[in-house]
Design a protein around this motif. Structure first.
Motif, short mmCIF file in Angstrom:
data_model
loop_
_atom_site.label_atom_id
_atom_site.label_comp_id
_atom_site.label_asym_id
_atom_site.label_seq_id
_atom_site.Cartn_x
_atom_site.Cartn_y
_atom_site.Cartn_z
N PHE A 1 0.84 -1.20 0.00
CA PHE A 1 0.00 0.00 0.00
C PHE A 1 0.87 1.26 0.00
O PHE A 1 0.63 2.19 -0.77
CB PHE A 1 -0.92 -0.02 1.22
CG PHE A 1 -1.85 1.15 1.30
CD1 PHE A 1 -3.00 1.20 0.54
CD2 PHE A 1 -1.57 2.22 2.15
CE1 PHE A 1 -3.86 2.28 0.61
CE2 PHE A 1 -2.42 3.31 2.22
CZ PHE A 1 -3.57 3.34 1.45
N MET A 2 1.86 1.29 0.87
CA MET A 2 2.74 2.46 0.93
C MET A 2 3.49 2.65 -0.38
O MET A 2 3.68 3.79 -0.84
CB MET A 2 3.72 2.31 2.09
CG MET A 2 3.07 2.31 3.46
SD MET A 2 2.09 3.80 3.76
CE MET A 2 1.41 3.41 5.37
N ASP A 3 3.92 1.56 -0.99
CA ASP A 3 4.60 1.66 -2.28
C ASP A 3 3.66 2.23 -3.34
O ASP A 3 4.08 3.04 -4.18
CB ASP A 3 5.10 0.28 -2.72
CG ASP A 3 6.30 -0.20 -1.90
OD1 ASP A 3 6.89 0.62 -1.16
OD2 ASP A 3 6.61 -1.41 -1.97
N LYS A 4 2.39 1.81 -3.29
CA LYS A 4 1.40 2.31 -4.26
C LYS A 4 1.19 3.81 -4.09
O LYS A 4 1.17 4.57 -5.07
CB LYS A 4 0.08 1.56 -4.06
CG LYS A 4 -1.07 2.07 -4.89
CD LYS A 4 -0.91 1.73 -6.35
CE LYS A 4 -2.16 2.05 -7.15
NZ LYS A 4 -2.00 1.75 -8.58
N VAL A 5 1.04 4.24 -2.85
CA VAL A 5 0.84 5.66 -2.58
C VAL A 5 2.06 6.47 -3.03
O VAL A 5 1.94 7.52 -3.66
CB VAL A 5 0.54 5.90 -1.09
CG1 VAL A 5 0.52 7.39 -0.78
CG2 VAL A 5 -0.80 5.27 -0.71
N ILE B 1 -4.82 11.93 -2.77
CA ILE B 1 -5.05 10.49 -2.91
C ILE B 1 -6.04 10.05 -1.85
O ILE B 1 -5.95 10.45 -0.68
CB ILE B 1 -3.73 9.70 -2.76
CG1 ILE B 1 -2.70 10.19 -3.78
CG2 ILE B 1 -3.97 8.20 -2.93
CD1 ILE B 1 -1.32 9.58 -3.59
N SER B 2 -6.99 9.21 -2.24
CA SER B 2 -7.97 8.69 -1.29
C SER B 2 -8.00 7.17 -1.36
O SER B 2 -7.42 6.56 -2.26
CB SER B 2 -9.37 9.25 -1.61
OG SER B 2 -9.86 8.71 -2.84
N LEU C 1 -8.61 11.30 2.06
CA LEU C 1 -9.96 10.84 2.40
C LEU C 1 -9.97 9.32 2.40
O LEU C 1 -9.28 8.69 1.59
CB LEU C 1 -10.98 11.35 1.38
CG LEU C 1 -12.46 11.08 1.69
CD1 LEU C 1 -12.94 11.99 2.82
CD2 LEU C 1 -13.34 11.29 0.45
N VAL C 2 -10.74 8.74 3.31
CA VAL C 2 -11.03 7.31 3.31
C VAL C 2 -12.54 7.14 3.30
O VAL C 2 -13.22 7.65 4.20
CB VAL C 2 -10.42 6.58 4.52
CG1 VAL C 2 -10.79 5.09 4.48
CG2 VAL C 2 -8.91 6.75 4.56
N ALA D 1 -3.82 4.39 5.88
CA ALA D 1 -4.18 5.68 5.31
C ALA D 1 -3.64 6.82 6.15
O ALA D 1 -3.21 7.86 5.63
CB ALA D 1 -5.69 5.80 5.15
N ALA D 2 -3.67 6.65 7.47
CA ALA D 2 -3.13 7.67 8.36
C ALA D 2 -1.62 7.81 8.18
O ALA D 2 -1.08 8.92 8.08
CB ALA D 2 -3.47 7.35 9.81
#
Length: 548
Positions: A294-298, A309-310, A335-336, A328-329
């Motif tokens: 997830f972090m790599d994607k962001v 990015i949401s 936004l989530v 997400a935090a």
């Protein structure tokens, strides 16, 4: 399973099908001739806040006993005094503390704030044909009313006119059309989200969007939704189109490349094919691996140039919810969106919709609990949006109060689509030359519409408001479905303002869970909001004991 009323005599509304908690039918048809509450609100607007036939009737609520746990089992507090959050320039006099002065504007985001005139957003409108056919109504209506819209997954992948080179999109006419239409009518309020799933990522949609639209859109990572816990689906009735989708890399069921299935289709035994998207996260064996992915994607999206990015997550259990909020935090998302089970869609396995996942109230309550834990640890929780069968102004109030201070928006999936349907059907009758273009379904106005009038100016309560905004000449280019969406948004706005005024809260950020009561003990036990007779009970007893 709860049974919801098919008929609300006091409003003059009726559900043609089986109603669910939102007030919509479980199956909502684009050609419906009315007249559920959302359908009528898209025409009559804020008139639908009140009982019909004033001057000839009295009315009284039958909703004084709540069974089960859901948003229906929350009640809203009203107060006898005080006024909080008065907008600048207003005093606490009775002349200023009127419901039209309640400020329902909101904003969300981390470093860049997106403003919304109304605290709602649409659900994801992706590759379903309903989204494609009625997009102009949905997009223009949302842009004019000043709230965000979401372009859902797979729009590029199912577009037969899209051009992919070496597996990456270089031309995406349908995606371009959708973005351009919204942006043509958008002002400083609202925004447009573009959702990316597994196939979109493979097809290079994120790269295409940033190259062509820069910072004008919000990137949304798709984890799931409330309607199902597998990937997105559509049905196609063309063998050639089904083979095209299979060649694009989608899972198509039954397999259109198998000769036996081709013969079965030609003979009529198979009448359609279902296109499926892939599951995400299958190569993550534990939360730690998923977190890194997830972090790599962001980080990759930010390297491409995305400033906002949401994350959209579904009705997964508590572990999935915790990961969505924590990751997400950490990633400092804007936004989530948290979508509870029972959400609506163009196509999901029906028994999956009925039986999988966590329903909205329970899921949303735990989201607040988990957000509080992150806050206690010193983490900045992203702004949240709650979704899942929310359609009316009381739903908006309850979701915002329940989710305070984190929730900034209520995500509505099916409800605003109703407005697009009914408006398009009316336009197809009154402007028959445009019937095919705007996907009208009627040949004549039904009685439910004729009772209001036979011209758009008479039928839509919001017609003249929209004309004032865009100019009378431009009204020739505004779909009736967009006018219906404006009208529905105006009714929701006025109703929300009235609830807030009654709770003496003149800005949304003054809402909190103390503005809610549990209507039964089961709800109190489940989400921790006090039962009606115990909410503010200690304060009440202090008044009784006090010597004045």
């Amino acid at each position: 399973m709860s049974n919801w009323k098919k008929k609300q005599d006091v409003l003059g509304t009726v559900n043609r099908g089986d109603p669910c908690e939102s007030g919509l039918c479980t199956l909502c048809r684009a050609d419906c001739k009315g007249k559920c509450e959302t359908w009528m609100s898209s025409l009559r607007g804020r008139k639908m806040l009140y009982p019909r036939d004033f001057g000839e009737i009295t009315s009284g609520s039958s909703n004084i006993t709540a069974e089960g746990v859901g948003y229906h089992s929350l009640r809203i507090q009203g107060y006898t005094h005080n006024a909080e959050g008065l907008p600048k320039g207003l005093s606490n006099s009775a002349d200023d503390c009127i419901f039209p002065n309640v400020d329902i504007e909101t904003k969300f985001g981390n470093e860049i704030k997106t403003k919304c005139k109304v605290p709602i957003m649409t659900g994801a409108l992706g590759s379903t044909f309903i989204a494609e056919k009625y997009w102009d109504s949905f997009a223009i209506g949302a842009a004019l009313a000043g709230f965000p819209i979401v372009i859902g997954e797979n729009v590029v992948g199912v577009d037969q006119e899209a051009v992919l080179e070496d597996g990456k999109v270089v031309e995406a006419p349908e995606l371009d059309r959708r973005i351009d239409i919204y942006q043509r009518y958008a002002d400083e309020y609202g925004d447009i989200f573009i959702q990316f799933n597994v196939e979109d990522t493979r097809n290079g949609v994120a790269e295409y969007v940033i190259e062509n639209y820069g910072e004008d859109v919000i990137a949304e990572i798709k984890w799931g939704q409330g309607a199902k816990d597998i990937g997105g689906e559509i049905q196609v009735e063309s063998l050639e189109y089904a083979k095209f989708l299979a060649n694009r890399g989608y899972v198509v069921d039954p397999d259109p490349t198998v000769k036996a299935n081709q013969e079965a289709f030609k003979s009529g035994a198979i009448k359609s094919f279902a296109r499926h998207s892939r599951l995400g996260g299958t190569d993550a064996s534990n939360p730690e691996v998923l977190r890194k992915q997830f972090m790599d994607k962001v980080e990759y999206l930010r390297e491409l140039g995305y400033k906002r990015i949401s994350l959209k997550t579904g009705a997964y259990g508590m572990r999935g919810l915790a990961m969505a909020l924590r990751f997400a935090a950490e990633a400092e998302l804007d936004l989530v969106t948290i979508d509870g089970a029972g959400g609506g869609t163009g196509m999901s396995p029906w028994n999956m919709m009925e039986h999988w996942g966590v329903p909205p109230l329970q899921l949303h309550s735990k989201a607040v609990e988990y957000a509080d834990i992150l806050t206690e640890q010193g983490m900045e929780v992203p702004d949240l949006a709650f979704a899942g069968g929310l359609a009316r102004e009381d739903h908006i109030f309850k979701a915002l109060a329940l989710g305070s201070p984190y929730v900034k928006l209520v995500c509505m999936g099916r409800a605003p689509m109703v407005a697009g349907f009914v408006g398009s059907n009316i336009e197809g009758v009154l402007r028959p030359e445009r019937k095919e273009e705007i996907n009208g379904n009627w040949d004549k106005l039904p009685k439910t519409v004729r009772e209001l009038g036979e011209s758009p100016e008479a039928i839509f309560a919001g017609w003249h408001d929209v004309a004032d905004k865009v100019g009378k000449d431009e009204m020739e280019n505004i779909p009736f479905g967009a006018v219906a969406m404006w009208t529905l948004a105006d009714k929701l706005s006025a109703g929300l303002q009235q609830f807030l005024a009654g709770s003496r809260k003149f800005q949304l950020n003054k809402l909190d869970q103390s503005d809610l009561m549990s209507a039964n003990r089961a709800t109190e036990r489940e989400i921790g909001i006090p039962y009606m007779t115990e909410a503010l009970d200690e304060e009440a007893k202090e008044i009784l004991r006090k010597r004045y």
